[in-house]
Design an enzyme around this catalytic site. Structure first.
Site, PDB file in Angstrom:
ATOM      1  N   HIS A 167      -8.987  28.081   7.895  1.00  0.00           N
ATOM      2  CA  HIS A 167      -8.059  26.959   8.021  1.00  0.00           C
ATOM      3  C   HIS A 167      -7.134  27.167   9.223  1.00  0.00           C
ATOM      4  CE1 HIS A 167      -6.076  23.577   5.467  1.00  0.00           C
ATOM      5  NE2 HIS A 167      -5.851  23.376   6.757  1.00  0.00           N
ATOM      6  N   ARG A 206     -10.185  18.477   5.289  1.00  0.00           N
ATOM      7  CA  ARG A 206      -9.732  19.042   4.025  1.00  0.00           C
ATOM      8  C   ARG A 206     -10.957  19.437   3.203  1.00  0.00           C
ATOM      9  NH1 ARG A 206      -5.474  19.693   5.972  1.00  0.00           N
ATOM     10  NH2 ARG A 206      -3.390  19.196   5.159  1.00  0.00           N
ATOM     11  N   ILE A 232      -7.668  12.546  15.877  1.00  0.00           N
ATOM     12  CA  ILE A 232      -8.431  13.765  16.170  1.00  0.00           C
ATOM     13  C   ILE A 232      -9.888  13.426  16.471  1.00  0.00           C
ATOM     14  CG2 ILE A 232      -9.249  15.946  15.222  1.00  0.00           C
ATOM     15  CD1 ILE A 232      -6.600  16.032  13.610  1.00  0.00           C
ATOM     16  N   GLU A 235      -8.826  27.483  -1.544  1.00  0.00           N
ATOM     17  CA  GLU A 235      -8.311  28.376  -0.506  1.00  0.00           C
ATOM     18  C   GLU A 235      -7.184  29.231  -1.086  1.00  0.00           C
ATOM     19  OE1 GLU A 235      -7.155  26.112   2.931  1.00  0.00           O
ATOM     20  OE2 GLU A 235      -9.118  25.178   3.148  1.00  0.00           O
TER      21      GLU A 235
END
Length: 326
Positions: free
Chosen positions: A286, A237, A157, A266
Site C-alpha cells: 500500500h 482499494r 489518477i 491489511e
C-alpha cells in the site's frame, strides 16, 4: 477561537503534527491532538471542536450524533471508506477528502506494476538470482502497441495513467458510470460497460473508489469473461478485488499475472499471502501514493481544507455533496 481536532494522531503521516501545528498557529486556530481508537474516545475528545482531521478511525452516526458542534471532518487521504457518508449527510456534517496530493505517484506506481507484469520482470529477476540464465521463463511477452489497457474508474489518477500509457502504444478502454463518453475520449479512452472491458482488455488497472457498488467488481463472473492470459493491477482499494477469485483465475490460467498494492486484509492475511505461491504475483505494501513530495502535499492540503472552512467558510473537496442541501 475555532478549534480543530486531529482524531487519530498516532497513525498520522510523517511530519503531519508539525505541519498542522504550524498552520493552525498561523491561522489562529486551536489544535487538539487526540489518539482515538473508538467512537466513545472521539466523542470524549472532540466534543468542543468545530472540525476534525481523520486518518483511519471510523466516523459514523455513533460519533456524529453526539458531536453537535462538529461541522466538518477531513479525511487525510483520498478514500473515505471509514466514513459513513449517509450518516454525515443526515447529521449535517461535511465529509471532505484530500484527492489531489498523490495523483502522479499512484499513476506512476500503477504503470510500474503494469510494465513489471508485461515484461516478466519479477520472474526473470528471481530466476536469474537463483542461477538460471534463461530467456524462456514464464509466458511469452507481447508488444505493447498490440495491447488493450482497461481502466476501472476514470478519475484523476486514471486519466493521468492514460496520459502515460497511451504514448507506449496501448489502446485504452474505460469503465466509469459517472464519467461521460466525451470525457473519456478527451483522454484517448473509449468508454465501455464493465462486461465489455473484461472481454476486450489484455491488462486491467483498478482505480475506482471503494463503495458498495464497486466491492468485488473484479470477481469470478467478470474474470470469466476475459480471454486467458489477462493481467491485473490494483492500486485503489483491496475491497474491489475478490482475492479468492483472483487465486482461482491464476490457478486456471485466466490470469497470467497480478500486481496488487492493496489487499482485502491489511496487513495481509494468510489467504492473501497464498497469492505469493504464484510466481506471477507482485505485492507491494500500500505504497503507491508515497513520495517525499506527496506526503508533504498530503499534510498541507488536508489541513488547509479544514482551515479554509474554519477561517473563511469555504468548503473544498466535499464528498457528500447532499449535505449542502440538508
Amino acid at each position: 477561537m475555532k478549534r480543530l481536532a486531529i482524531l487519530d494522531a498516532h497513525v498520522a503521516p510523517d511530519n503531519f503534527l508539525d505541519c498542522a501545528e504550524a498552520m493552525c498557529r498561523e491561522a489562529n486556530v486551536s489544535l487538539k491532538v487526540l489518539e482515538c481508537r473508538t467512537a466513545d474516545a472521539v466523542v470524549a475528545g472532540a466534543h468542543d471542536c468545530d472540525a476534525a482531521l481523520c486518518c483511519f478511525v471510523p466516523v459514523d452516526a455513533s460519533v456524529l450524533s453526539r458531536l453537535p458542534k462538529l461541522r466538518m471532518v477531513v479525511r487525510v487521504g483520498i478514500g473515505v471508506d471509514n466514513f459513513n457518508l449517509d450518516d454525515f449527510t443526515r447529521c449535517g456534517v461535511f465529509a471532505c477528502n484530500t484527492p489531489d496530493y498523490g495523483i502522479e505517484e499512484v499513476a506512476v506506481h500503477s504503470l510500474a506494476l503494469m510494465l513489471a507484469l508485461e515484461r516478466n520482470i519479477v520472474r526473470y529477476a528471481r530466476a536469474t538470482r537463483q542461477g538460471a540464465w534463461a530467456q524462456g521463463v514464464g509466458r511469452e511477452m507481447r508488444r505493447l502497441s498490440h495491447r488493450t489497457l482497461g481502466l476501472i474508474g476514470f478519475g484523476r489518477i486514471a486519466r493521468k495513467l492514460a496520459t502515460l500509457a497511451a504514448p507506449l502504444g496501448y489502446s485504452l478502454v474505460a469503465f466509469d458510470p459517472y464519467v461521460c463518453a466525451a470525457e473519456c475520449a478527451g483522454a484517448n479512452a473509449h468508454k465501455v460497460e464493465i462486461e465489455e472491458l473484461f472481454r476486450r482488455a489484455d491488462i486491467i488497472v483498478v482505480l475506482a473508489p471503494a463503495t458498495g457498488e464497486t466491492r468485488h467488481i473484479v470477481n469470478a463472473n467478470h474474470l470469466g469473461l476475459a480471454r486467458d492470459g489477462l493481467l491485473l493491477v490494483n492500486t485503489s482499494r483491496g475491497s474491489l478485488v475478490d482475492t479468492g477469485a483472483v487465486a482461482e483465475a491464476l490457478r486456471c490460467g485466466k490470469l497470467h499475472g497480478a500486481a496488487l498494492d492493496v489487499l482485502e486484509e491489511e496487513p495481509p492475511s494468510a489467504r492473501s499471502l497464498e497469492l505469493l505461491e504464484h510466481d506471477a504475483v507482485i505485492l507491494t505494501p500500500h505504497i503507491a501514493y508515497r513520495s517525499q513530495e506527496s506526503l508533504a502535499a498530503l499534510n498541507r492540503l488536508s489541513v488547509q481544507t479544514a482551515l479554509d472552512y474554519l477561517c473563511g467558510n469555504t468548503i473544498r473537496n466535499l464528498v457528500n455533496k447532499a449535505a449542502l442541501r440538508a
